[in-house]
Design a protein around this motif. Structure first.
Motif, short mmCIF file in Angstrom:
data_model
loop_
_atom_site.label_atom_id
_atom_site.label_comp_id
_atom_site.label_asym_id
_atom_site.label_seq_id
_atom_site.Cartn_x
_atom_site.Cartn_y
_atom_site.Cartn_z
N LEU A 89 4.75 16.90 30.31
CA LEU A 89 5.70 16.71 31.41
C LEU A 89 5.62 17.85 32.42
O LEU A 89 5.78 17.63 33.63
N LEU A 90 5.35 19.06 31.95
CA LEU A 90 5.14 20.17 32.87
C LEU A 90 3.88 19.97 33.70
O LEU A 90 3.87 20.23 34.91
N GLN A 91 2.82 19.50 33.06
CA GLN A 91 1.59 19.23 33.80
C GLN A 91 1.80 18.10 34.80
O GLN A 91 1.28 18.16 35.93
N MET A 92 2.55 17.07 34.41
CA MET A 92 2.85 15.98 35.33
C MET A 92 3.59 16.49 36.57
O MET A 92 3.21 16.18 37.71
N THR A 93 4.61 17.30 36.35
CA THR A 93 5.39 17.82 37.47
C THR A 93 4.56 18.77 38.32
O THR A 93 4.63 18.75 39.56
N THR A 94 3.75 19.61 37.68
CA THR A 94 2.89 20.53 38.42
C THR A 94 1.91 19.77 39.29
O THR A 94 1.67 20.13 40.46
N ASN A 95 1.32 18.71 38.76
CA ASN A 95 0.39 17.90 39.55
C ASN A 95 1.08 17.28 40.76
O ASN A 95 0.52 17.25 41.86
N LEU A 96 2.30 16.78 40.55
CA LEU A 96 3.01 16.15 41.66
C LEU A 96 3.36 17.16 42.75
O LEU A 96 3.18 16.88 43.95
N VAL A 97 3.87 18.33 42.34
CA VAL A 97 4.24 19.34 43.34
C VAL A 97 2.99 19.88 44.04
O VAL A 97 2.98 20.08 45.26
N HIS A 98 1.93 20.12 43.27
CA HIS A 98 0.69 20.61 43.88
C HIS A 98 0.11 19.59 44.85
O HIS A 98 -0.36 19.94 45.94
N ASN A 99 0.16 18.32 44.47
CA ASN A 99 -0.31 17.26 45.36
C ASN A 99 0.51 17.22 46.65
O ASN A 99 -0.03 17.02 47.74
#
Length: 369
Positions: free
Chosen positions: A251-261
């Motif tokens: 879930l942290l990786q999911m959120t990081t990907n979304l914010v980075h995107n």
């Protein structure tokens, strides 16, 4: 599955309806027979009167019982036919439920209809065999992706180290070829790590824990804050406690990907990113939206596919590997959630992740992000 031979569904339905028809006929004949007996003279019945209040008109005496019996047979046939049809078609409900589970990505479920062989059981067995082959094929692909990623990490890391040594060698001076090789190798490493993360998410090999999406959103924002400042993007994080059940790392990786995107696909100046969490009794939501160029619905529909970056959103300084939103989609699917992508009216992208809420209290859910 080896089954003992049994009657076909067609024959079962035929016998069932024929049995109901025979039963209805017997009941009707019984009513007619009793009605006729009322008008037989007493001497024919050996002097014992069957119906002391015998009517003179047989037609009047038969019409009322016949009407009542017809109504009873109609209701009896409808109820009996409904029950019989339900019992006969019950295997289809199990097959339909298994099909809906397979549609969500769960291939481990099996219909496993009990009983002797017939058309429905043959259909269920064929469906189970198809699910088994699909599950084995998907598992094989996931193992291949994971193994390939693991095998590629070592030589790429060695190459990266050698290129860094060459770039830092003062005796060589500036070398454009080394810089290009370093850039290409870095992208290969990013792609390998992304493929490995994608395979791990697809395998669902994690133990669910109680997490708070609001804390995860704050952590991802803090990690990416230097990247946002470098690009002149402002990040705003708000929302309520959002307890969910899942893998904290994924879930942290999911959120990081979304914010980075949202950061890298933004305006070149004065860009903004909004990260919001909310919770309802039936779901928890994570929303990430950003400013940017106007997007079409057709383009947005392809962004979560692997290696689909979207040419209109690709920045010259950061093309990415095309797996960011694909990994997000896989992680959301592994948590039985939904991912929604929509273009913002003023430009940019609106991403909404919906997950099942955690049964734990918010305080317990927020202890370990």
């Amino acid at each position: 599955m080896n089954r003992a031979p049994g009657l076909s569904v067609r024959l079962k339905l035929t016998l069932s309806y024929a049995g109901f028809l025979m039963l209805a006929s017997v009941l009707l004949l019984a009513v007619v027979w009793v009605s006729i007996l009322r008008y037989i003279p007493d001497e024919v019945t050996f002097g014992f009167p069957l119906f002391p209040t015998m009517r003179s008109d047989p037609l009047n005496g038969f019409s009322l019982p016949a009407a009542v019996m017809l109504v009873f047979l109609l209701v009896f046939g409808l109820v009996g036919g409904w029950i019989l049809a339900g019992r006969m078609l019950a295997p289809l409900d199990s097959i339909t439920a298994a099909t809906r589970l397979a549609e969500t990505g769960s291939l481990s479920h099996r219909v496993a209809l009990p009983g002797r062989s017939d058309e429905f059981r043959e259909l269920a067995d064929a469906f189970d065999a198809m699910l088994a082959r699909l599950e084995a094929h998907v598992a094989e692909q996931q193992r291949f992706a994971a193994n390939a990623s693991h095998e590629l990490r070592t030589p790429l890391a060695i190459t990266q180290t050698l290129l860094e040594v060459a770039r830092n060698d003062q005796a060589r001076g500036p070398d454009e070829l080394v810089d290009r090789l370093h850039f290409v190798n870095t992208r290969a490493i990013d792609l390998t790590e992304a493929l490995l993360a994608l395979s791990r998410a697809d395998q669902r090999s994690f133990v669910p824990e109680h997490v708070d999406l609001s804390l995860i959103a704050e952590e991802a924002t803090e990690v990416l804050l230097p990247v946002a400042e470098k690009r002149g993007v402002t990040i705003e994080t708000s929302g309520d406690i959002a307890p969910a059940l899942g893998s904290p790392a994924l879930l942290l990786q999911m959120t990081t990907n979304l914010v980075h995107n949202a950061i890298v696909h933004n305006r070149r100046e004065h860009g903004r990113v909004w990260v919001t969490t909310s919770a309802d009794p039936g779901e928890v939501r994570l929303t990430v939206e950003n400013t940017g160029e106007p997007l079409t619905a057709a383009l947005v529909a392809t962004l979560a596919e692997p290696f689909q970056r979207g040419s209109e959103r690709t920045r010259t300084d950061h093309a990415g590997v095309g797996l960011g939103l694909a990994i997000v989609k896989s992680i959301v699917g592994a948590h039985d959630g939904t991912l929604e992508l929509a273009p913002r009216p003023g430009g940019g992208l609106l991403v909404t992740v919906r997950l099942k809420p955690s049964a734990a209290p918010p305080s317990a859910a927020g202890e370990t992000p």
